[in-house]
Design a protein around this motif. Structure first.
Motif, short mmCIF file in Angstrom:
data_model
loop_
_atom_site.label_atom_id
_atom_site.label_comp_id
_atom_site.label_asym_id
_atom_site.label_seq_id
_atom_site.Cartn_x
_atom_site.Cartn_y
_atom_site.Cartn_z
N SER A 161 116.72 71.27 -9.27
CA SER A 161 115.89 70.98 -8.01
C SER A 161 114.82 69.72 -8.36
N SER A 162 114.50 69.28 -7.42
CA SER A 162 113.47 68.17 -7.52
C SER A 162 112.67 68.11 -6.63
N ILE A 163 111.60 67.21 -6.35
CA ILE A 163 110.74 66.96 -5.01
C ILE A 163 111.50 66.53 -3.88
N LEU A 164 112.30 65.38 -4.15
CA LEU A 164 112.55 64.73 -3.13
C LEU A 164 114.07 64.97 -2.92
N VAL A 165 114.74 65.54 -3.91
CA VAL A 165 116.11 66.14 -3.54
C VAL A 165 116.29 67.57 -3.82
N PRO A 166 116.68 68.55 -3.00
CA PRO A 166 116.80 69.85 -3.21
C PRO A 166 117.59 70.28 -4.20
N SER A 167 118.76 69.69 -4.51
CA SER A 167 119.63 70.12 -5.45
C SER A 167 120.39 68.96 -5.86
N SER A 168 120.79 68.80 -7.31
CA SER A 168 121.63 67.77 -7.56
C SER A 168 122.88 67.72 -7.29
N PRO A 169 123.37 66.47 -7.23
CA PRO A 169 124.85 66.32 -6.93
C PRO A 169 125.98 67.22 -7.76
N VAL A 170 125.56 67.65 -8.78
CA VAL A 170 126.40 68.19 -9.62
C VAL A 170 126.60 69.67 -9.06
N LYS A 171 125.56 70.13 -8.58
CA LYS A 171 126.00 71.53 -7.86
C LYS A 171 126.91 71.46 -6.58
N GLY A 172 126.92 70.17 -5.92
CA GLY A 172 127.50 70.09 -4.60
C GLY A 172 126.55 68.93 -3.68
N SER A 173 127.38 68.45 -2.72
CA SER A 173 126.60 67.38 -1.87
C SER A 173 126.05 68.02 -1.01
N ILE A 174 124.95 67.20 -0.31
CA ILE A 174 124.40 67.82 0.85
C ILE A 174 124.98 67.60 2.21
N ARG A 175 125.07 68.52 2.98
CA ARG A 175 125.90 68.14 4.15
C ARG A 175 125.00 67.64 5.28
N VAL A 176 125.45 66.61 5.94
CA VAL A 176 124.83 65.94 6.98
C VAL A 176 125.83 66.13 8.03
N ILE A 177 125.49 66.91 9.31
CA ILE A 177 126.41 67.32 10.26
C ILE A 177 125.53 66.37 11.65
N SER A 178 126.53 65.90 12.12
CA SER A 178 126.22 65.07 13.26
C SER A 178 127.39 65.11 14.48
N THR A 179 126.92 64.65 15.47
CA THR A 179 127.65 65.00 16.95
C THR A 179 127.92 63.51 17.17
N PHE A 180 129.32 63.24 17.52
CA PHE A 180 129.67 62.08 18.20
C PHE A 180 129.07 61.58 19.21
N GLY A 181 128.60 60.12 19.11
CA GLY A 181 128.06 59.39 20.02
C GLY A 181 126.63 60.02 20.05
N SER A 182 125.95 60.66 19.45
CA SER A 182 124.31 61.20 19.83
C SER A 182 123.55 60.99 18.69
N ASP A 183 124.07 60.99 17.20
CA ASP A 183 123.26 60.96 16.13
C ASP A 183 123.38 59.59 15.33
N THR A 184 123.47 58.28 15.97
CA THR A 184 123.65 57.15 15.53
C THR A 184 122.50 56.97 14.52
N ASP A 185 121.22 57.00 15.03
CA ASP A 185 119.98 56.80 14.15
C ASP A 185 120.13 57.69 12.93
N LEU A 186 120.50 58.93 13.09
CA LEU A 186 120.65 59.93 11.77
C LEU A 186 121.27 59.30 10.75
N MET A 187 122.45 58.92 11.13
CA MET A 187 123.56 58.38 10.19
C MET A 187 122.92 57.06 9.68
N ASP A 188 122.33 56.13 10.50
CA ASP A 188 121.83 54.97 10.01
C ASP A 188 121.02 55.01 8.62
N VAL A 189 119.80 56.08 8.90
CA VAL A 189 119.01 56.48 8.00
C VAL A 189 119.71 56.96 6.63
N VAL A 190 120.83 57.92 6.89
CA VAL A 190 121.44 58.48 5.67
C VAL A 190 122.17 57.28 4.95
#
Length: 293
Positions: A161-190
């Protein structure tokens, strides 16, 4: 970071143990804000307290007493009316008993002192009485929970664990769940900050391995190939049409029959079922979903 002894985080709320003065803590927060401001982030609300003084984190109040022991209590906002489902509304009886049990069990998990727990459960019992809950049922359940031992889930492995990222990519990636056509801003930030966060995580992991060290002259193990920091999951939003009919590949199939009556004696829907293979609603041809009412 030398004064930070422990840090725990849940989404955007955090708590920890800081060994230093309040002025040193204020300087630490200012330094953190300077580093995270490049990502558009800011810690604008924080509080620090001395030993024997409760401080809140989510629905928990905690402090360390004069002997250094952790003390926990329930935290409620001043605007919390603590109103529960009114007894006598149209719900099965087990719904009311489960509400009493789950709320009492929540206090059992949060509070680590039996005397304090008994006092908080008595306050909760009075709230149930205000919602017209039967006295016999509430007393029976609350008494049972008071006698239960306090059991907590095993601690999560926080070695990566770290302050900025909760877990290392070694343990598995962080899932970003979005909905088609409604979360464009979220995906742009990611997409914009993924490379920066990935590099900061790698630096954090490499610094930890350098601190642990290895015997001089011994070759360091080759790093495993890491997955991406984020895994993107696209989902389709709910719609009335998807709830009423099957997907197109099933609706257009000639091998799937339409809806048929269930023929139960007390069913009120059988007379509403049509025997037509295809329907036309608002100019659109559809096929009734497969199954029975």
């Amino acid at each position: 970071m030398a004064n930070v002894k422990s840090v725990k985080r849940f989404i955007d709320d955090g708590a920890g143990l800081f060994d230093g003065t309040k002025r040193q803590y204020s300087d630490f927060i200012n330094n953190v804000n300077t580093e995270i401001s490049k990502f558009g982030l800011l810690i604008d609300e924080y509080s620090v307290a001395d030993n024997c003084t409760y401080i809140s984190f989510l629905d928990i109040k905690f402090c360390f007493d004069q002997d250094g022991n952790l003390q926990t209590d329930l935290f409620t906002k001043e605007t919390d009316s603590r109103a529960y489902l009114f007894y006598g509304s149209c719900h099965p009886n087990h719904v009311y008993s489960s509400i009493v049990y789950s709320q009492c069990l929540r206090l059992r998990r949060i509070i680590n002192n039996d005397e304090r727990l008994s006092h908080r459960i008595d306050e909760l019992v009075q709230c149930f009485y205000n919602s017209n809950f039967p006295k016999k049922m509430v007393e029976k359940i609350s008494k049972k929970v008071k006698s239960l031992p306090r059991k907590l889930p095993p601690p999560r492995d926080a070695s990566h664990s770290s302050i900025l990222v909760p877990s290392s990519p070694v343990k598995g990636s962080i899932r970003v769940i979005s909905t088609f056509g409604s979360d464009t801003d979220l995906m742009d930030v990611v997409d914009k900050y993924e490379s920066v966060l990935t590099s900061s995580t790698k630096s954090f992991s490499s610094s930890n391995s350098s601190l642990s060290g290895s015997p001089s002259g011994s070759p360091s193990p080759s790093p495993k190939q890491e997955a991406g920091l984020f895994s993107r999951i696209k989902r389709t939003g709910h719609s009335l049409r998807r709830k009423l009919v099957d997907a197109r590949q099933f609706a257009t199939s000639s091998h799937i029959s339409g809806t048929v009556p269930c023929n139960h004696r007390n069913c009120m829907c059988c007379k509403m079922i049509t025997d037509k293979e295809k329907l036309k609603i608002n100019g659109v041809k559809i096929k009734p979903a497969n199954g029975s009412c």
